[in-house]
Design an enzyme around this catalytic site. Structure first.
Site, short mmCIF file in Angstrom:
data_model
loop_
_atom_site.label_atom_id
_atom_site.label_comp_id
_atom_site.label_asym_id
_atom_site.label_seq_id
_atom_site.Cartn_x
_atom_site.Cartn_y
_atom_site.Cartn_z
N ASP A 44 0.81 -1.21 0.00
CA ASP A 44 0.00 0.00 0.00
C ASP A 44 0.85 1.26 0.00
O ASP A 44 2.03 1.22 0.25
CB ASP A 44 -0.83 0.03 1.28
CG ASP A 44 -2.12 -0.72 1.12
OD1 ASP A 44 -2.41 -1.13 -0.01
OD2 ASP A 44 -2.84 -0.87 2.13
N LYS A 70 -3.90 3.16 -2.41
CA LYS A 70 -5.10 3.94 -2.72
C LYS A 70 -4.89 5.36 -2.23
O LYS A 70 -4.31 5.57 -1.17
CB LYS A 70 -6.31 3.35 -2.01
CG LYS A 70 -6.79 2.10 -2.65
CD LYS A 70 -7.93 1.51 -1.88
CE LYS A 70 -7.50 0.17 -1.33
NZ LYS A 70 -8.27 -0.33 -0.26
N MET A 129 -7.55 9.96 9.87
CA MET A 129 -8.10 10.49 8.62
C MET A 129 -7.29 11.67 8.14
O MET A 129 -6.45 12.20 8.86
CB MET A 129 -9.55 10.92 8.82
CG MET A 129 -9.74 11.95 9.92
SD MET A 129 -11.44 12.16 10.32
CE MET A 129 -12.09 12.68 8.76
N1 SAH Z 1 -4.04 0.37 9.18
C1 SAH Z 1 -3.47 1.65 9.45
C2 SAH Z 1 -4.45 2.79 9.26
C3 SAH Z 1 -4.93 2.96 7.86
S1 SAH Z 1 -6.05 4.30 7.70
C4 SAH Z 1 -2.90 1.67 10.88
O1 SAH Z 1 -3.15 0.73 11.66
O2 SAH Z 1 -2.20 2.62 11.19
C5 SAH Z 1 -4.97 5.57 7.15
C6 SAH Z 1 -4.83 6.65 8.17
O3 SAH Z 1 -3.91 6.25 9.17
C7 SAH Z 1 -4.24 7.92 7.62
O4 SAH Z 1 -5.22 8.73 7.00
C8 SAH Z 1 -3.71 8.58 8.86
O5 SAH Z 1 -4.73 9.19 9.60
C9 SAH Z 1 -3.24 7.40 9.67
N2 SAH Z 1 -1.79 7.20 9.55
C10 SAH Z 1 -1.16 6.13 9.06
N3 SAH Z 1 0.18 6.27 9.14
C11 SAH Z 1 0.40 7.48 9.71
C12 SAH Z 1 1.57 8.21 10.06
N4 SAH Z 1 2.80 7.72 9.84
N5 SAH Z 1 1.43 9.43 10.61
C13 SAH Z 1 0.20 9.93 10.85
N6 SAH Z 1 -0.92 9.29 10.54
C14 SAH Z 1 -0.84 8.08 9.97
#
Ligand code: SAH
Length: 497
Positions: free
Chosen positions: A284, A306, A419
């Site tokens: 991803d 995506k 988000m």
């Molecule tokens: N499965 C992932 C989340 C996917 S949804 C998890 O467990 O982290 C995607 C959202 O995750 C993004 O829009 C953001 O809000 C958050 N996110 C993921 N990685 C991030 C990062 N390094 N810093 C800040 N937000 C993050």
């Protein structure tokens, strides 16, 4: 017929290269079957104790000569009956006295000089050489016939590391590294495979077919069952696989792996191991590029990231890709940012695999909330601030966010919003509208846990204005609640000395 022309010059160079390679090995590595053999240790201190443990673990018998001896070593010598073969159970002898030349008896298969007197150690080595007995002298490799390597023990698998006496410290460092990468269950796995070797040989007569078979077993779900502690299941799967080995060759599998939030070091050991053994990696947008670049060449890397308003590969197509590669007999890693079960649609993907009877396993990752909170110094719960934490994602529908606002306004609760920035002003407005104080602290963390992480501290009342005034890069996560106030004092503290 293929002819290869080698000029005399090339040939000489080759010989020289061969000679250098042959000369480059300082010791000849051998594994010594020491079962039932006797070793004399001269010395009764800590090093003597360590060596005694090694010898006893290999089934040897230990005699000790030393004027004074650590109680633990005395007990070991007295209580341990060595020799694994029936009727060969012997016990070592402890003699509390000074060493004398006559003590070096030809019945010893090995002598270890572990006194703190260099002259005595030298005399022991000399005696051993005249009587043709292997000798190890602690801290003096010039007097040694044999040295003790650093070891990683996953009985029956044994990894021995030698630095050729250049730096025992380095061997230990390497041992610790290797130790972390070899799962604890490897010994049991090897033992299980060992028991079935004969059966595999008679059921799969062609050597090349056997290589394919073992390759599948060692890298596939059977080994994974054993490594996760389920030996019974692994054994019944192995029996099944021997009977249906043609089927096994065509059977692929999928690993649904959480890659963590950004810092590549946050990948788990299991995730790394499975990535290394995967042939196809479907990943991803949020997966750190450093993770992909750490993997060796020769894997198919497929990007299916995506982006909002730009769905590069629809979910249905991703599901189909997983099935297609697995049905080709491949080991497929489905690599997702953070944790696959937290806003990652991991559940849907494995439902689909289960429906198609494809073996899979899920490897958790550090979710963005945990990673960002730790790296920003904001504990998600704290006895004085928050007794619960909620991970929330806002579904944007025509620019609106639909959430159960009343539930979110619980006291002593931390909220974490997964988000982008678009819905944030609406969230702040609604939380305030439903009763949250305008000065409730809020932290916006961009690119959390990466080298580019930034933490913006604000309040629910002011966050929207802050977003207007600065440039912010995705991905971002927002933490709301009084725990945010702890950021000022709990940021990583890096004191240089
Ligand atoms: N499965 C992932 C989340 C996917 S949804 C998890 O467990 O982290 C995607 C959202 O995750 C993004 O829009 C953001 O809000 C958050 N996110 C993921 N990685 C991030 C990062 N390094 N810093 C800040 N937000 C993050």
């Amino acid at each position: 017929m293929i002819r290869i022309k080698i000029s005399p010059g090339d040939f000489l160079l080759y010989l020289l290269f061969l000679k250098i390679r042959l000369m480059a090995m300082k010791y000849l590595p051998l594994m010594h079957n020491f079962d039932g053999k006797t070793c004399l240790i001269v010395g009764g201190g800590k090093v003597a104790l360590r060596r005694a443990k090694n010898v006893l673990a290999a089934g040897g018998i230990v005699d000790v000569i030393a004027p004074t001896c650590l109680p633990e070593l005395c007990d070991l010598v007295h209580q341990h009956k060595s020799g694994r073969q029936q009727g060969q159970q012997h016990q070592g002898k402890l003699q509390q006295k000074q060493y004398q030349a006559e003590d070096i008896d030809p019945r010893y298969a090995l002598v270890i000089a572990a006194t703190n007197d260099r002259q005595i150690n030298q005399a022991i080595a000399q005696q051993c050489k005249t009587k043709n007995i292997l000798v190890n002298v602690v801290d003096d490799s010039s007097l040694c016939d044999v040295t003790f390597p650093a070891i990683v023990d996953r009985n029956p698998i044994l990894v021995a590391i030698s630095s050729g006496s250049a730096s025992p410290q380095f061997s230990k460092l390497l041992r610790d590294r290797i130790n972390t990468f070899i799962p604890n269950g490897y010994g049991k796995l090897a033992e299980l495979f060992g028991r079935y070797r004969k059966r595999v040989k008679s059921s799969i007569p062609k050597p090349q077919d056997r290589t394919v078979f073992w390759n599948k077993v060692v890298h596939g779900y059977i080994a994974e069952s054993a490594l996760s502690g389920n030996l019974e299941q692994a054994e019944s799967q192995l029996k099944n696989a021997i009977e249906n080995h043609r089927k096994l060759e065509q059977c692929g599998e999928v690993y649904l792996i959480g890659a963590g939030p950004g810092d590549p070091d946050l990948l788990t050991l299991r995730a790394l191991r499975l990535l290394q053994q995967s042939e196809v990696i479907i990943y991803d947008r949020l997966v750190a590029p450093e993770i992909l670049s750490r993997l060796e060449q020769g894997k198919d890397l497929i990007y299916v990231g995506k982006q909002r308003a730009n769905h590069s590969v629809p979910q249905q197509q991703i599901n189909e890709l997983l099935i297609r590669y697995a049905n080709q007999g491949k080991r497929v890693a489905r690599l997702k940012g953070g944790d696959p079960f937290i806003f990652g649609r991991g559940g849907e993907e494995i439902e689909n695999l289960a429906a198609h009877n494809i073996p899979f396993q899920v490897i958790p990752g550090i979710t963005a909330a945990n990673g960002c909170a730790s790296y920003a110094g904001i504990p998600l719960t704290h006895r004085d601030h928050a007794q619960s934490v909620r991970f929330v994602t806002g579904q944007l529908q025509n620019g609106t966010v639909s959430l159960n606002w009343a539930e979110l306004i619980a006291p002593d609760q931390t909220l974490v919003f997964y988000m982008g920035l678009q819905g944030l002003p609406i969230i702040c407005k609604n939380l305030i509208k439903h009763g949250a104080a305008t000065n409730t602290p809020a932290a916006l963390i961009e690119k959390g846990t990466t080298l580019h992480q930034k933490v913006h501290i604000s309040t629910l009342g002011e966050l929207a204005a802050l977003l207007e005034s600065i440039e912010i890069h995705a991905p971002t996560l927002t933490i709301v609640g009084s725990v945010v106030n702890l950021h000022a004092s709990l940021r990583w503290f890096n004191k240089s000395v």
